[in-house]
Design a protein around this motif. Structure first.
Motif, PDB file in Angstrom:
ATOM      1  N   MET A   1       0.855  -1.180   0.000  1.00 32.95           N
ATOM      2  CA  MET A   1       0.000   0.000   0.000  1.00 32.95           C
ATOM      3  C   MET A   1       0.889   1.227   0.000  1.00 32.95           C
ATOM      4  SD  MET A   1      -2.820   1.246   2.745  1.00 32.95           S
ATOM      5  CE  MET A   1      -4.213   0.410   2.047  1.00 32.95           C
ATOM      6  N   SER A   2       0.518   2.197  -0.769  1.00 34.12           N
ATOM      7  CA  SER A   2       1.305   3.418  -0.880  1.00 34.12           C
ATOM      8  C   SER A   2       0.902   4.437   0.182  1.00 34.12           C
ATOM      9  CB  SER A   2       1.109   4.032  -2.270  1.00 34.12           C
ATOM     10  OG  SER A   2      -0.185   4.588  -2.377  1.00 34.12           O
ATOM     11  N   LEU A   3       1.784   5.402   0.383  1.00 31.71           N
ATOM     12  CA  LEU A   3       1.477   6.505   1.286  1.00 31.71           C
ATOM     13  C   LEU A   3       0.220   7.229   0.800  1.00 31.71           C
ATOM     14  CD1 LEU A   3       2.255   8.183   3.709  1.00 31.71           C
ATOM     15  CD2 LEU A   3       3.777   9.507   2.250  1.00 31.71           C
ATOM     16  N   HIS A   4       0.046   7.315  -0.513  1.00 34.80           N
ATOM     17  CA  HIS A   4      -1.138   7.942  -1.110  1.00 34.80           C
ATOM     18  C   HIS A   4      -2.414   7.230  -0.641  1.00 34.80           C
ATOM     19  CE1 HIS A   4      -3.461  10.159  -4.072  1.00 34.80           C
ATOM     20  NE2 HIS A   4      -3.953   9.012  -4.518  1.00 34.80           N
ATOM     21  N   ASP A   5      -2.393   5.890  -0.617  1.00 36.65           N
ATOM     22  CA  ASP A   5      -3.562   5.136  -0.150  1.00 36.65           C
ATOM     23  C   ASP A   5      -3.854   5.426   1.320  1.00 36.65           C
ATOM     24  OD1 ASP A   5      -4.292   3.753  -2.533  1.00 36.65           O
ATOM     25  OD2 ASP A   5      -2.631   2.362  -2.221  1.00 36.65           O
ATOM     26  N   LYS A   6      -2.808   5.464   2.149  1.00 39.27           N
ATOM     27  CA  LYS A   6      -3.010   5.762   3.563  1.00 39.27           C
ATOM     28  C   LYS A   6      -3.628   7.145   3.751  1.00 39.27           C
ATOM     29  CE  LYS A   6       0.512   2.974   5.828  1.00 39.27           C
ATOM     30  NZ  LYS A   6       1.701   3.028   6.708  1.00 39.27           N
ATOM     31  N   ILE A   7      -3.133   8.123   3.014  1.00 38.65           N
ATOM     32  CA  ILE A   7      -3.671   9.483   3.120  1.00 38.65           C
ATOM     33  C   ILE A   7      -5.136   9.512   2.683  1.00 38.65           C
ATOM     34  CG2 ILE A   7      -3.524  11.814   2.144  1.00 38.65           C
ATOM     35  CD1 ILE A   7      -0.437  11.417   2.225  1.00 38.65           C
ATOM     36  N   ASN A   8      -5.462   8.775   1.630  1.00 36.79           N
ATOM     37  CA  ASN A   8      -6.856   8.732   1.170  1.00 36.79           C
ATOM     38  C   ASN A   8      -7.774   8.109   2.223  1.00 36.79           C
ATOM     39  OD1 ASN A   8      -6.362  10.004  -1.255  1.00 36.79           O
ATOM     40  ND2 ASN A   8      -6.053   8.103  -2.378  1.00 36.79           N
ATOM     41  N   ILE A   9      -7.326   7.063   2.894  1.00 41.05           N
ATOM     42  CA  ILE A   9      -8.125   6.454   3.951  1.00 41.05           C
ATOM     43  C   ILE A   9      -8.291   7.428   5.111  1.00 41.05           C
ATOM     44  CG2 ILE A   9      -8.066   4.655   5.752  1.00 41.05           C
ATOM     45  CD1 ILE A   9      -7.022   2.738   3.549  1.00 41.05           C
ATOM     46  N   LEU A  10      -7.211   8.100   5.500  1.00 43.66           N
ATOM     47  CA  LEU A  10      -7.300   9.083   6.583  1.00 43.66           C
ATOM     48  C   LEU A  10      -8.255  10.225   6.223  1.00 43.66           C
ATOM     49  CD1 LEU A  10      -3.570   9.210   7.702  1.00 43.66           C
ATOM     50  CD2 LEU A  10      -5.496   8.173   8.939  1.00 43.66           C
ATOM     51  N   GLU A  11      -8.296  10.589   4.944  1.00 44.22           N
ATOM     52  CA  GLU A  11      -9.237  11.632   4.520  1.00 44.22           C
ATOM     53  C   GLU A  11     -10.679  11.148   4.631  1.00 44.22           C
ATOM     54  OE1 GLU A  11     -10.389  14.326   0.686  1.00 44.22           O
ATOM     55  OE2 GLU A  11      -8.270  14.028   1.125  1.00 44.22           O
ATOM     56  N   VAL A  12     -10.946   9.900   4.304  1.00 43.59           N
ATOM     57  CA  VAL A  12     -12.305   9.362   4.458  1.00 43.59           C
ATOM     58  C   VAL A  12     -12.696   9.363   5.938  1.00 43.59           C
ATOM     59  CG1 VAL A  12     -13.801   7.335   4.139  1.00 43.59           C
ATOM     60  CG2 VAL A  12     -12.214   8.015   2.320  1.00 43.59           C
ATOM     61  N   ILE A  13     -11.760   9.017   6.809  1.00 43.14           N
ATOM     62  CA  ILE A  13     -12.042   9.050   8.245  1.00 43.14           C
ATOM     63  C   ILE A  13     -12.424  10.472   8.661  1.00 43.14           C
ATOM     64  CG2 ILE A  13     -10.989   8.831  10.537  1.00 43.14           C
ATOM     65  CD1 ILE A  13      -9.420   6.385   9.353  1.00 43.14           C
ATOM     66  N   ALA A  14     -11.700  11.472   8.171  1.00 42.76           N
ATOM     67  CA  ALA A  14     -12.035  12.867   8.486  1.00 42.76           C
ATOM     68  C   ALA A  14     -13.393  13.241   7.897  1.00 42.76           C
ATOM     69  CB  ALA A  14     -10.949  13.803   7.968  1.00 42.76           C
ATOM     70  N   ARG A  15     -13.667  12.810   6.670  1.00 43.89           N
ATOM     71  CA  ARG A  15     -14.957  13.108   6.039  1.00 43.89           C
ATOM     72  C   ARG A  15     -16.122  12.500   6.834  1.00 43.89           C
ATOM     73  NH1 ARG A  15     -14.671  15.664   1.348  1.00 43.89           N
ATOM     74  NH2 ARG A  15     -12.689  15.623   0.223  1.00 43.89           N
ATOM     75  N   TYR A  16     -15.879  11.372   7.467  1.00 40.90           N
ATOM     76  CA  TYR A  16     -16.894  10.740   8.315  1.00 40.90           C
ATOM     77  C   TYR A  16     -17.344  11.732   9.387  1.00 40.90           C
ATOM     78  CZ  TYR A  16     -18.898   7.254  11.521  1.00 40.90           C
ATOM     79  OH  TYR A  16     -19.730   6.549  12.351  1.00 40.90           O
ATOM     80  N   SER A  17     -16.386  12.329  10.079  1.00 38.08           N
ATOM     81  CA  SER A  17     -16.722  13.308  11.123  1.00 38.08           C
ATOM     82  C   SER A  17     -17.427  14.518  10.535  1.00 38.08           C
ATOM     83  CB  SER A  17     -15.460  13.775  11.858  1.00 38.08           C
ATOM     84  OG  SER A  17     -14.889  12.724  12.587  1.00 38.08           O
ATOM     85  N   TYR A  18     -16.861  15.096   9.485  1.00 36.39           N
ATOM     86  CA  TYR A  18     -17.431  16.315   8.914  1.00 36.39           C
ATOM     87  C   TYR A  18     -18.820  16.081   8.330  1.00 36.39           C
ATOM     88  CZ  TYR A  18     -13.268  19.181   9.475  1.00 36.39           C
ATOM     89  OH  TYR A  18     -12.240  19.907  10.008  1.00 36.39           O
ATOM     90  N   SER A  19     -19.036  14.950   7.666  1.00 37.23           N
ATOM     91  CA  SER A  19     -20.349  14.728   7.052  1.00 37.23           C
ATOM     92  C   SER A  19     -21.401  14.407   8.115  1.00 37.23           C
ATOM     93  CB  SER A  19     -20.287  13.644   5.975  1.00 37.23           C
ATOM     94  OG  SER A  19     -19.881  12.412   6.521  1.00 37.23           O
ATOM     95  N   TYR A  20     -21.078  13.540   9.082  1.00 36.46           N
ATOM     96  CA  TYR A  20     -22.070  13.233  10.106  1.00 36.46           C
ATOM     97  C   TYR A  20     -22.359  14.470  10.959  1.00 36.46           C
ATOM     98  CZ  TYR A  20     -24.892  10.987  13.580  1.00 36.46           C
ATOM     99  OH  TYR A  20     -25.950  10.671  14.384  1.00 36.46           O
TER     100      TYR A  20
END
Length: 147
Positions: free
Chosen positions: A1-20
């Motif tokens: 897994m690339s650093l890019h993939d990790k950053i994308n997953i971390l962004e989805v985690i942040a979007r979870y908070s912001y969207s809910y």
């Protein structure tokens, strides 16, 4: 897994908070795969307090929760300490600590209402990384749904 993939997953985690917390049920639901699962487990429990088994069910639940929330109360999901337990090109598993607070317009400070750990399974789709299953393990005696 690339650093890019990790950053994308971390962004989805942040979007979870912001969207809910922003009461965007559609944006929240689209963080999950079409067959995504969201569940809540009391630590030591054997059966989920809540289990939703599709993006449509997650959307309906989030919409209802947002309508039930008192307009003057703001939810905040503070997520931190994400660990990557499994890392492949198409799948991942993470654990993320969460502290959920409520704050009203008359409150001087936020009130903690729940803390726990999200255990997530991820799938890489055409749309990018999405949550295939998110299970919240919490150790509060008060049921999650009564908040």
């Amino acid at each position: 897994m690339s650093l890019h993939d990790k950053i994308n997953i971390l962004e989805v985690i942040a979007r979870y908070s912001y969207s809910y917390d922003g009461r965007d049920a559609d944006g929240f639901a689209h963080l999950f795969t079409e067959d995504g699962i969201f569940e809540v487990m009391y630590a030591g429990g054997h059966h989920p307090e809540l289990r939703l088994e599709s993006r449509a069910a997650i959307y309906e639940w989030a919409s209802q929760r947002h309508q039930q929330v008192i307009k003057d109360i703001q939810d905040r999901h503070f997520q931190s300490g994400t660990l990557f337990d499994v890392l492949t090109w198409e799948h991942a598993q993470t654990r993320t600590m969460v502290l959920i607070t409520h704050q009203g317009t008359d409150d001087a400070a936020p009130r903690p209402v729940l803390s726990g750990v999200y255990h997530d399974r991820w799938r890489k789709t055409r749309s990018g990384w999405q949550i295939a299953q998110r299970t919240l393990h919490h150790d509060h005696r008060r049921p999650y749904l009564s908040r």
